[in-house]
Scaffold this motif. Structure first.
Motif, short mmCIF file in Angstrom:
data_model
loop_
_atom_site.label_atom_id
_atom_site.label_comp_id
_atom_site.label_asym_id
_atom_site.label_seq_id
_atom_site.Cartn_x
_atom_site.Cartn_y
_atom_site.Cartn_z
N MET A 231 4.97 14.11 0.25
CA MET A 231 6.17 13.81 1.01
C MET A 231 6.56 12.34 0.86
SD MET A 231 8.07 15.59 3.11
CE MET A 231 9.12 15.56 4.55
N GLY A 232 7.59 12.05 0.05
CA GLY A 232 8.11 10.70 -0.06
C GLY A 232 7.47 9.82 -1.11
N PHE A 233 6.43 10.30 -1.82
CA PHE A 233 5.71 9.44 -2.76
C PHE A 233 5.49 10.13 -4.11
CE2 PHE A 233 4.39 7.95 1.42
CZ PHE A 233 4.49 6.57 1.29
N ARG A 234 5.48 9.33 -5.17
CA ARG A 234 5.10 9.76 -6.50
C ARG A 234 4.23 8.66 -7.11
NH1 ARG A 234 6.98 13.57 -4.39
NH2 ARG A 234 8.61 14.98 -5.13
N THR A 235 3.04 9.03 -7.62
CA THR A 235 2.10 8.03 -8.14
C THR A 235 1.46 8.55 -9.43
OG1 THR A 235 0.19 8.93 -6.93
CG2 THR A 235 1.56 7.29 -5.80
N VAL A 236 0.91 7.62 -10.21
CA VAL A 236 0.19 8.00 -11.43
C VAL A 236 -0.75 6.89 -11.86
CG1 VAL A 236 1.90 7.07 -13.06
CG2 VAL A 236 0.47 9.01 -13.75
N ILE A 237 -1.87 7.28 -12.47
CA ILE A 237 -2.74 6.37 -13.20
C ILE A 237 -3.01 6.99 -14.56
CG2 ILE A 237 -4.80 7.35 -12.10
CD1 ILE A 237 -6.15 4.58 -12.53
N ASP B 182 0.82 -1.20 0.00
CA ASP B 182 0.00 0.00 0.00
C ASP B 182 0.86 1.26 0.00
OD1 ASP B 182 -2.42 -1.28 -0.07
OD2 ASP B 182 -3.22 -0.27 1.70
N PHE B 183 0.61 2.14 -0.96
CA PHE B 183 1.30 3.42 -1.09
C PHE B 183 0.32 4.56 -0.83
CE2 PHE B 183 3.70 0.48 -3.56
CZ PHE B 183 5.00 0.96 -3.66
N ARG B 184 0.82 5.65 -0.30
CA ARG B 184 0.01 6.85 -0.21
C ARG B 184 -0.19 7.39 -1.63
NH1 ARG B 184 -1.57 10.89 3.36
NH2 ARG B 184 -1.54 13.01 2.51
N LEU B 185 -1.45 7.54 -2.04
CA LEU B 185 -1.74 7.93 -3.41
C LEU B 185 -1.56 9.42 -3.67
CD1 LEU B 185 -4.87 5.80 -4.33
CD2 LEU B 185 -2.45 5.25 -4.61
N ALA B 186 -1.55 10.24 -2.62
CA ALA B 186 -1.48 11.69 -2.78
C ALA B 186 -2.65 12.15 -3.65
CB ALA B 186 -0.12 12.10 -3.31
N ASP C 57 7.65 4.89 -3.74
CA ASP C 57 7.87 5.39 -2.38
C ASP C 57 9.21 6.12 -2.29
OD1 ASP C 57 9.47 3.15 -2.64
OD2 ASP C 57 9.04 2.36 -0.63
N ARG C 58 9.54 6.85 -3.37
CA ARG C 58 10.76 7.65 -3.40
C ARG C 58 10.51 8.82 -4.35
NH1 ARG C 58 14.99 3.64 -6.47
NH2 ARG C 58 15.99 5.61 -7.09
N THR C 59 11.05 9.97 -4.01
CA THR C 59 10.72 11.19 -4.74
C THR C 59 11.62 11.49 -5.92
OG1 THR C 59 12.06 12.49 -3.19
CG2 THR C 59 9.72 12.29 -2.70
N ASP C 60 12.67 10.68 -6.13
CA ASP C 60 13.57 10.95 -7.24
C ASP C 60 13.11 10.29 -8.53
OD1 ASP C 60 14.20 8.53 -5.82
OD2 ASP C 60 15.97 8.34 -7.10
N LEU C 61 11.97 9.62 -8.51
CA LEU C 61 11.40 9.01 -9.71
C LEU C 61 10.23 9.84 -10.20
CD1 LEU C 61 11.41 5.22 -8.71
CD2 LEU C 61 13.07 6.46 -10.10
#
Length: 329
Positions: A287-293, A23-27, A308-312
């Motif tokens: 903070m700490g997450f990057r997501t996409v659909i 589970d990831f924070r979706l932001a 779960d890393r911001t450099d991607l």
């Protein structure tokens, strides 16, 4: 499912591996769920798109009295950004919020009530608004008579068997198979999971995983929650009151992806096509997450990437995948 895979680890303490049920924070990916919850209440006859903030929050200041639910959904409300208001409040009164003392939805509403003017008259311009989606979360709770997370559970997650998806409220529930956010620095990764704004709900509070989001995608494809006719409103790019196309603000900013350029947005979804292929999409960045659909609706092809890393750059990665299937490459 054509392909699903986890890479790397969920946290630095246990080094537990990421898999399809992590589970990831979706932001801001959350906004499509907030929009769906709002539309379900409209389906129930408990809310209207033209309903005004004055009806829902009678003590809201005059500048927001003509803001409607539709304005909130489409980012045309002109509400001030609550993070800017937090910064101004802390300059005046000193440090108030932190990663351990986070701002809550009601505090966002209180900050907005203290203002005397918005960015622009409702419906006359477009500006991505986390404030608007925090208010939508509060509206869902007020109109439904139950907490925002509870409503989403009963009306969306449980019916779709999204068993590991939830609205996270610290101290009230726990995230299963939780990934923690990280930032890459010169000497390696550090955990950067929570910030002062990580507790707001309607703009970014949902956690989910690949297995559950595949169920969400299928439900959208099969119109499991709302009829095709009811979904039409969500998939119509917003027009301004004068009939013109909406544009990103001209001034650069953190949530301004394309300053000055046209933007196509419905209810919780960007609607810009890619390589002439119809697409509904949304990114999330916190903070700490990057997501996409990315949902290529005519192609029945969907890409979800959770980091779960911001450099991607999840959005860029998704389009690289899209190029293999629907793009020119």
């Amino acid at each position: 499912m054509v392909f699903q895979r986890g890479y790397g680890i969920r946290d630095l303490r246990t080094s537990a591996k990421i898999d399809a049920q992590t589970d990831f924070r979706l932001a801001s990916f959350t906004k499509q769920f907030t929009a769906m919850a709002t539309m379900l209440l409209i389906h129930d006859g408990k809310l209207r798109y033209d309903q005004k903030l004055a009806d829902l929050f009678p003590d809201f200041p005059a500048y927001g009295r003509t803001i409607t639910v539709r304005h909130l959904l489409t980012h045309t409300s002109g509400l001030p950004d609550y993070e800017d208001l937090m910064e101004a409040a802390e300059k005046a009164k000193g440090p108030t919020w932190s990663a351990t003392h986070q701002i809550q939805d009601r505090e966002v509403l209180d900050l907005l009530k203290r203002e005397s003017a918005g960015k622009f008259a409702p419906g006359t311009s477009w500006s991505y608004s986390n404030s608007g989606y925090v208010l939508l979360g509060l509206i869902v709770a007020k109109v439904s008579g139950e907490p925002f997370g509870s409503f989403l559970h009963h009306r969306i997650f449980e019916p779709l068997h999204m068993s590991d998806t939830l609205v996270y409220v610290n101290g009230e529930n726990t995230v299963p198979n939780r990934a923690y956010g990280h930032t890459k620095r010169s000497d390696g990764f550090v955990e950067t999971d929570q910030s002062s704004t990580s507790a707001t709900l309607g703009d970014g509070g949902v956690y989910s995983n690949l297995v559950d989001l595949a169920k969400w995608d299928e439900a959208l494809q099969k119109h499991a929650l709302l009829s095709p006719e009811e979904m039409t409103a969500a998939l119509m790019p917003v027009k301004l009151e004068d009939g013109s196309q909406a544009k990103w603000p001209s001034a650069p900013g953190d949530d301004n992806l394309a300053p000055g350029n046209p933007v196509s947005y419905g209810f919780g979804w960007f609607l810009d096509p890619y390589e002439a292929h119809a697409r509904m999409w949304h990114t999330g960045s916190t903070m700490g997450f990057r997501t996409v659909i990315d949902r290529f609706t005519a192609d029945q092809f969907t890409i979800v990437i959770l980091c779960d890393r911001t450099d991607l750059d999840a959005g860029k990665l998704a389009l690289q995948v899209a190029d293999l299937f629907v793009g020119r490459k």
